[in-house]
Write a protein that holds these residues in place. Sequence first.
Motif, PDB file in Angstrom:
ATOM      1  N   ALA A  69       6.647 -14.552  -2.233  1.00 42.38           N
ATOM      2  CA  ALA A  69       5.728 -15.246  -2.809  1.00 42.38           C
ATOM      3  C   ALA A  69       5.419 -14.170  -3.828  1.00 42.38           C
ATOM      4  N   GLN A  70       5.466 -13.685  -5.066  1.00 45.07           N
ATOM      5  CA  GLN A  70       4.489 -13.006  -6.019  1.00 45.07           C
ATOM      6  C   GLN A  70       3.825 -12.273  -5.418  1.00 45.07           C
ATOM      7  N   ARG A  71       2.611 -12.787  -4.692  1.00 50.35           N
ATOM      8  CA  ARG A  71       1.177 -12.640  -4.519  1.00 50.35           C
ATOM      9  C   ARG A  71       1.493 -11.157  -3.132  1.00 50.35           C
ATOM     10  N   THR A  72       2.801 -11.848  -2.682  1.00 52.80           N
ATOM     11  CA  THR A  72       2.416 -10.384  -1.403  1.00 52.80           C
ATOM     12  C   THR A  72       3.314  -8.407  -1.983  1.00 52.80           C
ATOM     13  N   ARG A  73       3.859  -8.812  -3.944  1.00 50.28           N
ATOM     14  CA  ARG A  73       3.124  -7.993  -4.607  1.00 50.28           C
ATOM     15  C   ARG A  73       2.482  -6.952  -4.598  1.00 50.28           C
ATOM     16  N   LEU A  74       1.469  -7.778  -4.558  1.00 51.68           N
ATOM     17  CA  LEU A  74      -0.380  -6.934  -5.056  1.00 51.68           C
ATOM     18  C   LEU A  74      -1.261  -6.868  -3.670  1.00 51.68           C
ATOM     19  N   PHE A  75      -0.554  -6.057  -2.638  1.00 52.21           N
ATOM     20  CA  PHE A  75      -1.157  -5.517  -1.969  1.00 52.21           C
ATOM     21  C   PHE A  75      -0.289  -5.445  -0.766  1.00 52.21           C
ATOM     22  N   LYS A  76      -0.685  -4.568  -0.401  1.00 52.36           N
ATOM     23  CA  LYS A  76       0.357  -3.686   1.584  1.00 52.36           C
ATOM     24  C   LYS A  76      -0.937  -3.713   2.434  1.00 52.36           C
TER      25      LYS A  76
END
Length: 403
Positions: free
Chosen positions: A3-10
């Motif tokens: 999902a795209q949201r996984t790129r927003l945090f680490k």
Amino acid sequence: MLAQRTRLFKSSGTAAARTAAQAAVASGDEIIDLTAGEIWSDLAPSVREGAIAAIDRNENRYTDTLGLIELRHALARKISSETAQPWSADEIAVTSGAKQALFNAAMVLLNPGDEVLIPTPYWTTFPAQVVVAGGKPVFIETRQNNFVPRLADLAVLVTPKTRAIVVNTPNNPTGAVYDRDSLAGIAQLAIERDLWIIYDECYGAFAHAPHAHHPIVSVMPRARDRTLIVNSFSKSLALTGWRIGYLAGPNTVISAVKALQSHTTSNPNVIAQHALLHHLQCGDPSFEVQLHRRVANARELGLSILSALKLEPQPSAQGGFYFYLDCSELLRSAKVNSRDLNVDDVVSTLLTDAGVATVSGTAFGDPAGIRLSYGIDLELLDRGLRRLTATLNELTFCFARRL
């Protein structure tokens, strides 16, 4: 494809620091770990007794989504005593630690694009959860004001999209404790600009004299209907692994949290709930008093050792159980000497040369800080801080000599 949201945090920076320490240990190095946000302690006897009794009673069923009603009543009495205001059980949600309380708050308050004011340095989870909820973190620098945000700096960043402000006192990672005037100013700003206050007081039990922790709704009672109190027992009872916390706020918010939580974790761990309820009903504060004394002794020892640091300024550690080192001058000296050195390099040097694991300020949105936990065994703390002080002083001397 994720999902795209996984790129927003680490992953959490503090978790990454612990992993690096564990990897060094696994390779055979002797490492003193100052990364963990927890106190090394046995269980409170009352918590142990409550858990064992619950197991003996075969407590293994669901509770209400928001937790045992008896526990919520007990928490309401606790918060009423702490804030000098009446609270009821329907204003309390028991959660799987403070992280879930914060996640619940973000998910029920924020619409996509909403902005949340977060003072820097910040606990790494604050902005991550805002982003997950579709919001936008807006950061306020605090270093020039002893790590407490200036009201003017907050006010200038409020826009029509601003929805909430995060207040974390005593602060993780800096240990700063907000005084009454600062809290009153923030509360008044929230009232005037129609903002929510997300008030994280997880370290409230560890404010070190002459500093004192103040509930913001006590300082400004008119802000109560726009304040969400986040707390847990991970720190005050050294129960990090038990994952038990709570969210307190207006009934309308708590009702929305109940609906959300029913689709995520449902109720928190039933044994942990009964154990905590027994502790609260016992009314014996001796364990907390002993734990606070232990933390205070560790702080005193640590400040004494760190006073030999050539870094300026010295850490103040007003609250919590962290020392926060400001490496700004060291990094500036390195740059003047044409050495490309950042705080991650310093943390790496401490791990390899001193055998001490620390957390880089980059995990907290700060390119110049290092967090050290003093919740560990006193003997290990003594050895670790002496190693760290010697290594940092050697670095400082090395660059100062070349100026």
